[in-house]
Design an enzyme around this catalytic site. Sequence first.
Site, PDB file in Angstrom:
ATOM      1  N   LYS A  47      65.930  47.736  10.944  1.00  0.00           N
ATOM      2  CA  LYS A  47      66.544  46.441  11.219  1.00  0.00           C
ATOM      3  C   LYS A  47      65.988  45.383  10.284  1.00  0.00           C
ATOM      4  CE  LYS A  47      65.077  43.245  13.776  1.00  0.00           C
ATOM      5  NZ  LYS A  47      64.702  42.151  14.715  1.00  0.00           N
ATOM      6  N   ASN A  48      64.690  45.385  10.070  1.00  0.00           N
ATOM      7  CA  ASN A  48      64.056  44.353   9.265  1.00  0.00           C
ATOM      8  C   ASN A  48      64.386  44.465   7.780  1.00  0.00           C
ATOM      9  OD1 ASN A  48      62.909  43.211  11.518  1.00  0.00           O
ATOM     10  ND2 ASN A  48      60.907  44.183  11.242  1.00  0.00           N
ATOM     11  N   ARG A 120      66.963  35.433  14.151  1.00  0.00           N
ATOM     12  CA  ARG A 120      66.132  34.838  13.118  1.00  0.00           C
ATOM     13  C   ARG A 120      66.624  35.255  11.730  1.00  0.00           C
ATOM     14  NH1 ARG A 120      62.269  30.858  12.057  1.00  0.00           N
ATOM     15  NH2 ARG A 120      61.097  31.440  10.221  1.00  0.00           N
ATOM     16  N   CYS A 144      63.365  35.419  18.945  1.00  0.00           N
ATOM     17  CA  CYS A 144      62.382  35.413  20.035  1.00  0.00           C
ATOM     18  C   CYS A 144      61.466  34.203  19.974  1.00  0.00           C
ATOM     19  CB  CYS A 144      61.532  36.688  19.975  1.00  0.00           C
ATOM     20  SG  CYS A 144      62.455  38.206  20.245  1.00  0.00           S
ATOM     21  N   PRO A 150      57.698  27.883  11.227  1.00  0.00           N
ATOM     22  CA  PRO A 150      58.208  26.707  10.524  1.00  0.00           C
ATOM     23  C   PRO A 150      58.898  27.080   9.220  1.00  0.00           C
ATOM     24  CG  PRO A 150      55.827  26.877  10.259  1.00  0.00           C
ATOM     25  CD  PRO A 150      56.224  27.924  11.257  1.00  0.00           C
ATOM     26  N   VAL A 151      59.812  26.192   8.803  1.00  0.00           N
ATOM     27  CA  VAL A 151      60.577  26.441   7.578  1.00  0.00           C
ATOM     28  C   VAL A 151      60.052  25.603   6.420  1.00  0.00           C
ATOM     29  CG1 VAL A 151      62.659  27.152   8.805  1.00  0.00           C
ATOM     30  CG2 VAL A 151      62.297  24.722   8.289  1.00  0.00           C
ATOM     31  N   ASP A 152      58.842  25.046   6.568  1.00  0.00           N
ATOM     32  CA  ASP A 152      58.321  24.219   5.481  1.00  0.00           C
ATOM     33  C   ASP A 152      58.115  25.017   4.204  1.00  0.00           C
ATOM     34  OD1 ASP A 152      56.060  25.349   7.128  1.00  0.00           O
ATOM     35  OD2 ASP A 152      54.879  24.541   5.472  1.00  0.00           O
ATOM     36  N   LEU A 153      57.767  26.317   4.321  1.00  0.00           N
ATOM     37  CA  LEU A 153      57.621  27.145   3.122  1.00  0.00           C
ATOM     38  C   LEU A 153      58.944  27.253   2.385  1.00  0.00           C
ATOM     39  CD1 LEU A 153      55.355  30.179   4.156  1.00  0.00           C
ATOM     40  CD2 LEU A 153      54.809  28.343   2.549  1.00  0.00           C
ATOM     41  N   VAL A 363      49.256  36.425  13.617  1.00  0.00           N
ATOM     42  CA  VAL A 363      50.507  36.059  12.946  1.00  0.00           C
ATOM     43  C   VAL A 363      51.316  35.070  13.787  1.00  0.00           C
ATOM     44  CG1 VAL A 363      52.652  36.932  11.939  1.00  0.00           C
ATOM     45  CG2 VAL A 363      50.544  38.276  11.739  1.00  0.00           C
TER      46      VAL A 363
END
Length: 457
Positions: A47-48, A120, A144, A150-153, A363
């Site tokens: 899936k990943n 996601r 999940c 965060p989406v700052d990266l 993580v």
Amino acid sequence: MLKLYTVSVSLPLPLPQTHKIKTPKPQTLTITGPTTLSGHLPISGSKNSSLPLLAATLLCSNSSLLHNVPTNLTDTNAMLSILRSLGAKVEVDIGSGQILVNTDSVRSVEPCLEEMTKTRGGFFVIGPLLTRFGEAVVGLPGGCDIGERPVDLYIRGFRALGAVAELRDGKMFAYAANGRGLVGGTFHLDFPSVGATETLMMAACMADGVTRLSNVAKEPEVIDLARFLNDSGACVYGAGTDKLLIKGKCHLHGSEYVVPPDRIEAGTFMLAAAITRSCISMSPIIPSHLACLIDKLKIAGCRITQFNHDTLEVSAMPSNVGDHMQGFDIKTGPFPGFPTDLQPPTMALLTTCRGSNIVEESVFEKRMSHARELQKLGADIRVCGSTALVSGGEKGSALHGSRLVAADLRGGVSLVLAGLAAEGTTEIDGIAHIDRGYENLDTKLQLLGADIKRLIR
């Protein structure tokens, strides 16, 4: 460099009749244990890997054909809906796991917001859309609730490639600052995020110039995406190391690709064998992708045998592990460290092992919600922040059935494994989370001898 998984395929085009996956109704898993498993298990495609590969088809002209995709997953279904909402033509053959995607007709740069909230993985499309069209408007990702992601990266990475990126009203708005397209740049990731690495890799493939990314993720799924991109005409170098070099301005074309086996599913069934003190085999599997888990299971006393190049047998029979399995400590981390996705099912195993064992999650800071549910089964678990002390005493905890709720994907499957080892009946609600990432989990366990039923509520 990790060994890549390849198989020979020779399948006709076009695909057979298209099928659509129906969204499942709320259901419950009922497990009667304890049980002993036995037999051989087929491992589904990853899936990943599948989700970023599907997003990458947005970069390609003509048609891309993916094999061994786990089509019976709600995450896969959501990603296909996202592609269709952009204008892509998608054909799915559920039985064979083939998906044919043609994105030549894509004109929209804003996918369906409702579908974006379901997975996601949907956020992967922002990189291909931005580099192909020079702009993208993408809703923030769902999935999940296991901690801040965060989406700052992503924002800072896009800015390094010459984009303007900002958050407004639950969406990310991004566009090329020069009004034409992205440009090559240099960016160092604060944390080796798999999602950010893969998204920026895709965005850089069509940028004007050379892009250098450092401190990137080294997971097998990153290597897999790089290989697909290169097969499609991209120039990506260094996948599997902590640095990537991408030569942009490439014209990408559709290609044919085989998704490798799901290492998290394989690891979950290895743990299922251990927690039920059983012996099962599985294939296909890439042992090097699970070296960390294999080492821990050997410490516990399991016998692990490899047959051919892609078949593994895990035996936790009393003749191998003795009367009481030995516990061990784990700390999750980026590959090749212990996978965060295997932390919850490993905690379930440790509740049945001897001694006091430490589980440290580094993580996702909220990936401990399953501990409360495992306690309902009689597990001795004490949680402090992102660390848990799992005590099994001299003989391991004696689990008993209870009514549980799955709050997330991997935490949910940990409850299934504990239910297999518990005395009596365990009922698990919220299994829609589990269906996001495990293809036909209950059916596969039934084939191994488990007393597990799916009930529609």
